[in-house]
Structure formats: C-alpha cells, structure tokens
Design an enzyme around this catalytic site. Structure first.
Site, mmCIF file in Angstrom:
data_model
loop_
_atom_site.group_PDB
_atom_site.id
_atom_site.type_symbol
_atom_site.label_atom_id
_atom_site.label_comp_id
_atom_site.label_asym_id
_atom_site.label_seq_id
_atom_site.Cartn_x
_atom_site.Cartn_y
_atom_site.Cartn_z
ATOM 1 N N GLN A 165 3.119 9.957 0.902
ATOM 2 C CA GLN A 165 4.462 9.361 0.920
ATOM 3 C C GLN A 165 5.300 9.735 -0.302
ATOM 4 O O GLN A 165 6.515 9.603 -0.274
ATOM 5 C CB GLN A 165 4.355 7.831 1.024
ATOM 6 C CG GLN A 165 3.818 7.363 2.353
ATOM 7 C CD GLN A 165 3.626 5.866 2.373
ATOM 8 O OE1 GLN A 165 2.628 5.360 1.889
ATOM 9 N NE2 GLN A 165 4.593 5.149 2.906
ATOM 10 N N CYS A 183 6.366 -0.087 7.039
ATOM 11 C CA CYS A 183 5.982 1.073 6.229
ATOM 12 C C CYS A 183 7.116 1.426 5.276
ATOM 13 O O CYS A 183 8.280 1.421 5.677
ATOM 14 C CB CYS A 183 5.685 2.253 7.152
ATOM 15 S SG CYS A 183 5.234 3.765 6.289
ATOM 16 N N LEU A 184 6.766 1.735 4.037
ATOM 17 C CA LEU A 184 7.795 2.100 3.050
ATOM 18 C C LEU A 184 8.516 3.390 3.451
ATOM 19 O O LEU A 184 9.629 3.637 3.008
ATOM 20 C CB LEU A 184 7.160 2.254 1.665
ATOM 21 C CG LEU A 184 6.568 0.967 1.070
ATOM 22 C CD1 LEU A 184 5.845 1.253 -0.228
ATOM 23 C CD2 LEU A 184 7.650 -0.085 0.861
ATOM 24 N N HIS A 203 -1.608 8.055 6.988
ATOM 25 C CA HIS A 203 -0.652 8.903 6.258
ATOM 26 C C HIS A 203 -1.318 10.207 5.805
ATOM 27 O O HIS A 203 -0.697 11.261 5.806
ATOM 28 C CB HIS A 203 -0.114 8.172 5.026
ATOM 29 C CG HIS A 203 0.999 7.199 5.319
ATOM 30 N ND1 HIS A 203 2.200 7.588 5.877
ATOM 31 C CD2 HIS A 203 1.101 5.859 5.105
ATOM 32 C CE1 HIS A 203 2.980 6.521 6.000
ATOM 33 N NE2 HIS A 203 2.341 5.463 5.556
ATOM 34 N N GLY A 236 0.833 -1.197 0.000
ATOM 35 C CA GLY A 236 0.000 0.000 0.000
ATOM 36 C C GLY A 236 0.863 1.241 0.000
ATOM 37 O O GLY A 236 1.999 1.209 0.485
ATOM 38 N N HIS A 241 -3.828 1.913 7.898
ATOM 39 C CA HIS A 241 -2.435 2.380 7.913
ATOM 40 C C HIS A 241 -2.255 3.522 6.898
ATOM 41 O O HIS A 241 -1.699 4.573 7.224
ATOM 42 C CB HIS A 241 -1.519 1.191 7.582
ATOM 43 C CG HIS A 241 -0.063 1.551 7.415
ATOM 44 N ND1 HIS A 241 0.905 1.123 8.284
ATOM 45 C CD2 HIS A 241 0.583 2.299 6.474
ATOM 46 C CE1 HIS A 241 2.089 1.599 7.894
ATOM 47 N NE2 HIS A 241 1.911 2.310 6.786
ATOM 48 N N GLU A 242 -2.757 3.310 5.676
ATOM 49 C CA GLU A 242 -2.580 4.320 4.619
ATOM 50 C C GLU A 242 -3.397 5.578 4.912
ATOM 51 O O GLU A 242 -2.959 6.687 4.621
ATOM 52 C CB GLU A 242 -2.969 3.750 3.245
ATOM 53 C CG GLU A 242 -2.235 2.487 2.812
ATOM 54 C CD GLU A 242 -0.723 2.575 2.878
ATOM 55 O OE1 GLU A 242 -0.171 3.700 2.857
ATOM 56 O OE2 GLU A 242 -0.090 1.515 2.981
HETATM 57 ZN ZN ZN Z 1 3.141 3.552 5.553
#
Ligand code: ZN
Length: 220
Positions: A90, A130-131, A176, A85, A172-173
């Site tokens: 991000q 997380c990226l 952000h 995701g 989670h997304e």
């Molecule tokens: Zn993340």
C-alpha cells in the site's frame, strides 16, 4: 485495513499514542534520538484503482536497517491514517511485510514479515474497510481462526493462532501482498461503482486544492 467510520473515529482519539513514545521514554532524549524520530515519515498510501496495488510482493531476505526504517514509516503512516493494519504494498514497497495494531489504545504494534497461513478454521463475515479504498465498507467472508508462521523485524520465526478482528486483519493485509483488494470479493457492478465514486472524489479534492493555490495568490 480500516475500521468502520464510527469506530475509526473512536480509535482516532488515541492516534497520538504511538509506539515511538515508548522508545522515547526508555532512552534519555538526546539529539541523536530526536534526529532518528524526525527521520520517520508518513508515506503516501496508494488508492484503488492504482495498478501498483496489483503488484505481488517479494519475500524479505535482508533484516537490516533499511527494513527497520520501512517498518517504522509504515507504523507512522498506519497510526496517522488512522488504520488498524497496513501492507507494504500500500506504500509502494513490494515486500512481504505487514504492520497491525487492532488495540483500542493504539499501543500494541505487531509486525508480520513473510507471513504464511498454515491452517484455517470456521467462517466469519465482517464489515471491512481499507486505507486504499477510502470511505468504502462492505461485508467479506474469511476464515474465523488462522494459524500463521511469520518473522519479526530481527528475522526470528514464530507460529501463532489468531482469531477475532486480528485474524480478519491479517488475512486482509496478506491479500494486499498478492495484489488483491477486499473490493475484489464484491460484485463487478459494486466494484465499478466504487471506482467511479473514488475517481469523482479525487477530482473534487484536486479542484479544491487548485482553488486554494489560486486564492493564496502564489504560484507553486
Ligand atoms: Zn487494505
């Protein structure tokens, strides 16, 4: 969002199966299509503690070609990472937009625009990554099931129920988009350690890149 390392490696094996290939096969491959494909780009993913990750995203109001371009780039970036995701925040695009694909085969892309959680049920504690916080995984408590209202890339509105990893990933997304990261759920001490670890790794990466440039004998 990123799966734990072992699972990320497993899904990484399928990273070459991108949704764009489906588009390729449904048209005769002409130069215009190739031009469009090559215009897609992997964007830079911001990393904690970059302050731009703390920006609150604005609602999407224009469902135009520019939005489509951003969505395509986000999928490209997410599949390449590889992640399951990615929120627009991000990649420093502060719009209320998420792309997700939790399938093992990496061919079930989902787009969520202006998502809203209408209902929450149960509690699930899952190990998240997380990226934007590379290499860090920790347990976070979230709702087990959620009902979400969202728009697709054409602006059409849907309401759907989600559970399992998809429900966790959406939550989670969506964090952000509020400028929130999963490490915010951890203790101050843990978050401080993560910040130091990532800073050290970034410095090491920069030093290695510097070495490479020196060894090559060219100045860039
Ligand atoms: Zn993340």
């Amino acid at each position: 969002m990123r799966r734990h390392a072992s699972r990320a490696r497993a899904s990484g094996a399928h990273a070459d199966r991108r949704p764009i290939e489906k588009i390729d096969s449904s048209f005769s491959p002409g130069l215009s299509i190739l031009a469009e494909v090559s215009a897609m780009a992997i964007r830079t993913i911001l990393e904690f503690p970059d302050q731009r990750l703390r920006t609150r995203a604005q609602p999407v109001t224009q469902f135009d070609a520019e939005l489509g371009h951003l969505i395509d780039d986000m999928f490209e970036t997410m599949y390449a990472a590889p992640g399951i995701g990615l929120a627009a925040t991000q990649v420093d695009a502060h719009k209320r937009l998420l792309v997700i694909d939790v399938s093992e085969t990496r061919n079930e892309p989902l787009v969520f625009i202006n998502p809203e959680i209408l209902a929450r049920e149960g509690v699930a504690e899952t190990e998240e990554g997380c990226l934007s916080v590379p290499g860090i995984f920790d347990e976070v408590k979230r709702a087990e099931r959620i009902r979400v209202r969202f728009q697709d890339r054409t602006g059409s509105v849907s309401e759907r129920d989600f559970d399992g990893v998809l429900a966790i990933c959406i939550q989670h997304e969506m964090d952000h988009l509020e400028g929130k990261l999963f490490v915010d759920y951890l203790s101050d001490l843990k978050r401080q350690r993560i910040r130091k670890k990532l800073e050290k790794e970034r410095k090491q990466r920069a030093a290695r890149a510097g070495d490479a440039v020196t060894r090559s004998g060219h100045t860039y």
